[in-house]
Design a protein around this motif. Sequence first.
Motif, PDB file in Angstrom:
ATOM      1  N   GLU A 115       5.663   7.172 104.957  1.00 25.94           N
ATOM      2  CA  GLU A 115       7.131   7.093 105.047  1.00 25.94           C
ATOM      3  C   GLU A 115       7.581   5.695 105.460  1.00 25.94           C
ATOM      4  OE1 GLU A 115      10.479   8.429 104.021  1.00 25.94           O
ATOM      5  OE2 GLU A 115       8.949  10.006 104.228  1.00 25.94           O
ATOM      6  N   LEU A 116       6.892   5.100 106.426  1.00 26.54           N
ATOM      7  CA  LEU A 116       7.274   3.768 106.894  1.00 26.54           C
ATOM      8  C   LEU A 116       7.087   2.725 105.794  1.00 26.54           C
ATOM      9  CD1 LEU A 116       5.721   4.021 110.448  1.00 26.54           C
ATOM     10  CD2 LEU A 116       8.159   3.675 109.960  1.00 26.54           C
ATOM     11  N   GLU A 117       6.020   2.860 105.019  1.00 22.76           N
ATOM     12  CA  GLU A 117       5.809   1.918 103.931  1.00 22.76           C
ATOM     13  C   GLU A 117       6.829   2.110 102.821  1.00 22.76           C
ATOM     14  OE1 GLU A 117       1.698   2.365 102.865  1.00 22.76           O
ATOM     15  OE2 GLU A 117       1.041   0.921 104.417  1.00 22.76           O
ATOM     16  N   ALA A 118       7.240   3.341 102.591  1.00 25.75           N
ATOM     17  CA  ALA A 118       8.282   3.598 101.594  1.00 25.75           C
ATOM     18  C   ALA A 118       9.604   2.971 102.014  1.00 25.75           C
ATOM     19  CB  ALA A 118       8.450   5.099 101.396  1.00 25.75           C
ATOM     20  N   MET A 119       9.817   2.838 103.310  1.00 21.18           N
ATOM     21  CA  MET A 119      11.031   2.217 103.830  1.00 21.18           C
ATOM     22  C   MET A 119      10.925   0.696 103.872  1.00 21.18           C
ATOM     23  SD  MET A 119      11.629   4.767 107.089  1.00 21.18           S
ATOM     24  CE  MET A 119      13.023   3.825 107.739  1.00 21.18           C
ATOM     25  N   GLY A 120       9.745   0.153 103.616  1.00 16.02           N
ATOM     26  CA  GLY A 120       9.543  -1.280 103.695  1.00 16.02           C
ATOM     27  C   GLY A 120       9.419  -1.777 105.120  1.00 16.02           C
ATOM     28  N   ALA A 121       9.075  -0.884 106.059  1.00 18.69           N
ATOM     29  CA  ALA A 121       9.015  -1.239 107.480  1.00 18.69           C
ATOM     30  C   ALA A 121       7.596  -1.451 107.981  1.00 18.69           C
ATOM     31  CB  ALA A 121       9.691  -0.148 108.319  1.00 18.69           C
ATOM     32  N   GLY A 122       6.597  -1.175 107.180  1.00 20.49           N
ATOM     33  CA  GLY A 122       5.217  -1.265 107.626  1.00 20.49           C
ATOM     34  C   GLY A 122       4.735  -2.690 107.816  1.00 20.49           C
TER      35      GLY A 122
ATOM     36  N   ALA B  46      22.995   2.518 114.523  1.00 26.37           N
ATOM     37  CA  ALA B  46      22.838   3.442 113.399  1.00 26.37           C
ATOM     38  C   ALA B  46      21.559   3.130 112.616  1.00 26.37           C
ATOM     39  CB  ALA B  46      24.056   3.376 112.485  1.00 26.37           C
ATOM     40  N   GLU B  47      21.261   1.845 112.444  1.00 22.30           N
ATOM     41  CA  GLU B  47      20.056   1.473 111.708  1.00 22.30           C
ATOM     42  C   GLU B  47      18.804   1.915 112.444  1.00 22.30           C
ATOM     43  OE1 GLU B  47      16.510  -0.395 110.704  1.00 22.30           O
ATOM     44  OE2 GLU B  47      17.558  -0.886 112.563  1.00 22.30           O
ATOM     45  N   THR B  48      18.779   1.687 113.764  1.00 19.60           N
ATOM     46  CA  THR B  48      17.611   2.089 114.546  1.00 19.60           C
ATOM     47  C   THR B  48      17.462   3.606 114.557  1.00 19.60           C
ATOM     48  OG1 THR B  48      17.742   0.113 115.935  1.00 19.60           O
ATOM     49  CG2 THR B  48      16.548   1.998 116.833  1.00 19.60           C
ATOM     50  N   ARG B  49      18.571   4.306 114.658  1.00 15.04           N
ATOM     51  CA  ARG B  49      18.507   5.772 114.624  1.00 15.04           C
ATOM     52  C   ARG B  49      17.925   6.242 113.288  1.00 15.04           C
ATOM     53  NH1 ARG B  49      21.822   9.459 112.586  1.00 15.04           N
ATOM     54  NH2 ARG B  49      23.542   7.991 112.295  1.00 15.04           N
ATOM     55  N   HIS B  50      18.382   5.663 112.199  1.00 11.64           N
ATOM     56  CA  HIS B  50      17.859   6.036 110.879  1.00 11.64           C
ATOM     57  C   HIS B  50      16.367   5.728 110.786  1.00 11.64           C
ATOM     58  CE1 HIS B  50      17.619   6.604 106.555  1.00 11.64           C
ATOM     59  NE2 HIS B  50      17.119   5.378 106.429  1.00 11.64           N
ATOM     60  N   PHE B  51      15.952   4.565 111.308  1.00  9.50           N
ATOM     61  CA  PHE B  51      14.539   4.186 111.293  1.00  9.50           C
ATOM     62  C   PHE B  51      13.688   5.203 112.044  1.00  9.50           C
ATOM     63  CE2 PHE B  51      11.103   2.219 113.738  1.00  9.50           C
ATOM     64  CZ  PHE B  51      10.323   1.668 112.739  1.00  9.50           C
ATOM     65  N   LEU B  52      14.133   5.630 113.220  1.00 10.33           N
ATOM     66  CA  LEU B  52      13.351   6.564 114.018  1.00 10.33           C
ATOM     67  C   LEU B  52      13.394   7.980 113.462  1.00 10.33           C
ATOM     68  CD1 LEU B  52      14.279   5.226 117.562  1.00 10.33           C
ATOM     69  CD2 LEU B  52      12.077   5.015 116.396  1.00 10.33           C
ATOM     70  N   GLU B  53      14.525   8.371 112.880  1.00 10.40           N
ATOM     71  CA  GLU B  53      14.614   9.707 112.290  1.00 10.40           C
ATOM     72  C   GLU B  53      13.758   9.812 111.033  1.00 10.40           C
ATOM     73  OE1 GLU B  53      19.103  11.170 113.645  1.00 10.40           O
ATOM     74  OE2 GLU B  53      18.816  10.182 111.712  1.00 10.40           O
ATOM     75  N   ARG B  54      13.916   8.878 110.128  1.00  6.98           N
ATOM     76  CA  ARG B  54      13.175   8.958 108.862  1.00  6.98           C
ATOM     77  C   ARG B  54      11.744   8.454 109.015  1.00  6.98           C
ATOM     78  NH1 ARG B  54      14.168   5.578 103.181  1.00  6.98           N
ATOM     79  NH2 ARG B  54      12.162   6.210 102.244  1.00  6.98           N
ATOM     80  N   GLY B  55      11.591   7.275 109.570  1.00  7.51           N
ATOM     81  CA  GLY B  55      10.269   6.659 109.625  1.00  7.51           C
ATOM     82  C   GLY B  55       9.326   7.331 110.604  1.00  7.51           C
ATOM     83  N   MET B  56       9.859   7.755 111.749  1.00  6.29           N
ATOM     84  CA  MET B  56       9.010   8.327 112.799  1.00  6.29           C
ATOM     85  C   MET B  56       9.144   9.848 112.903  1.00  6.29           C
ATOM     86  SD  MET B  56       7.721   5.456 114.113  1.00  6.29           S
ATOM     87  CE  MET B  56       7.482   5.176 115.845  1.00  6.29           C
ATOM     88  N   GLY B  57      10.105  10.428 112.204  1.00  4.66           N
ATOM     89  CA  GLY B  57      10.264  11.877 112.225  1.00  4.66           C
ATOM     90  C   GLY B  57      10.868  12.412 113.510  1.00  4.66           C
ATOM     91  N   MET B  58      11.644  11.593 114.226  1.00  5.93           N
ATOM     92  CA  MET B  58      12.251  12.028 115.481  1.00  5.93           C
ATOM     93  C   MET B  58      13.616  12.655 115.219  1.00  5.93           C
ATOM     94  SD  MET B  58      11.109   8.706 117.770  1.00  5.93           S
ATOM     95  CE  MET B  58      11.042   9.513 119.369  1.00  5.93           C
TER      96      MET B  58
ATOM     97  N   VAL C  77      16.839   9.961 121.173  1.00  2.66           N
ATOM     98  CA  VAL C  77      16.049  10.722 120.205  1.00  2.66           C
ATOM     99  C   VAL C  77      14.754  11.197 120.847  1.00  2.66           C
ATOM    100  CG1 VAL C  77      17.037   9.441 118.264  1.00  2.66           C
ATOM    101  CG2 VAL C  77      14.875   8.688 119.265  1.00  2.66           C
ATOM    102  N   THR C  78      14.211  12.258 120.291  1.00  2.00           N
ATOM    103  CA  THR C  78      13.007  12.861 120.862  1.00  2.00           C
ATOM    104  C   THR C  78      12.004  13.218 119.776  1.00  2.00           C
ATOM    105  OG1 THR C  78      12.191  14.637 122.307  1.00  2.00           O
ATOM    106  CG2 THR C  78      13.962  15.213 120.794  1.00  2.00           C
ATOM    107  N   CYS C  79      10.723  13.236 120.149  1.00  2.00           N
ATOM    108  CA  CYS C  79       9.678  13.750 119.266  1.00  2.00           C
ATOM    109  C   CYS C  79       8.978  14.933 119.921  1.00  2.00           C
ATOM    110  CB  CYS C  79       8.667  12.658 118.919  1.00  2.00           C
ATOM    111  SG  CYS C  79       7.744  12.002 120.335  1.00  2.00           S
TER     112      CYS C  79
END
Length: 316
Positions: A86-93, A164-176, A194-196
């Motif tokens: 997921e992180l690589e699909a977002m270009g964040a890896g 908002a960007e960080t929230r999206h990163f953690l929700e999508r990329g990290m699954g939180m 946010v929580t995991c």
Amino acid sequence: MTEPRHDLAHLGHVELLTAKPDESLRFFVDVMGMTESGRDRDSVYLRGWDDYEFHTLKLTASHTSGVGHVAFRTWSPEALDRRIHELEAMGAGLGWVDGDLGHGRAYRARNADGHVFELYYDTRWYEPPPELRPALKNQAQRYPARGCNVRRIDHLNLLVVDVAETRHFLERGMGMRTTEMIVLDSGVEAGAWVTCTNKTYDIAFTKDHTGTPGRFHHVTYAVDSREDILRAADIFLEHGVHIETGPHKHAVQQTFFLYVYEPGGNRVEIACAGARLMLAPDWKPIIWTQAERAKGQAWGLKTVESFHTHGTPPVA
């Protein structure tokens, strides 16, 4: 709707940078009551007395203060692979690193703000030496009876340019999942939690008023009760540690808190989160308005100005 995957097990550790490594180390060991578990080059590895892993704080000598990276352990190697995909699909890896003394290979990613996140599964459980073995075998280490006696790492707070960007990163990329938010009258998001896990939050992030990317707000260690926090206030007083704010109770997340600065300049919180748990699978984020936050904390204490302006590394 796609069913969310809960791939992260918990917050693993935080790397803090300090230009005063010896003073910072004395603070965390003698005042906070943490235990040193190892050293490697310019870094010292530390832990709370009931953290099960080798370390939860990596203290690294640097030219300045701030955060090096934030690490989460995944539930399994397969969960780690899913997050990487997921992180690589977002270009964040960013790719793989060998890992610290306390764990195996780790995968790193970076959000748009520049904060570095690390994911790993293979870890090193803490094995106490004979003099630190506990009487109860289900406890990680003997109670140190030193300083504030912090029990475990609880959460951290980052300063970001775009919440908002960080929230999206953690929700999508990290699954939180997001539990609470602050939204200003303009519609701009000023903060999110946010929580995991089933805790109310593992990481928070608020808008950096300087507009500087990649900065750090605080790391939090938990104790068992409010009385422990009141005792910690006396301990900080006796050691000449400046208390920024508290003891008091937050409105957001209802955490009972106490904030200080360690010698390197990084903000540290001692907290008791109480009994709030995120058990509802369909929890809807609580939205706090600008007017509600202007009222201050839960019992009326106004938020001190430095809470909005102080972060690390410092900026003019």
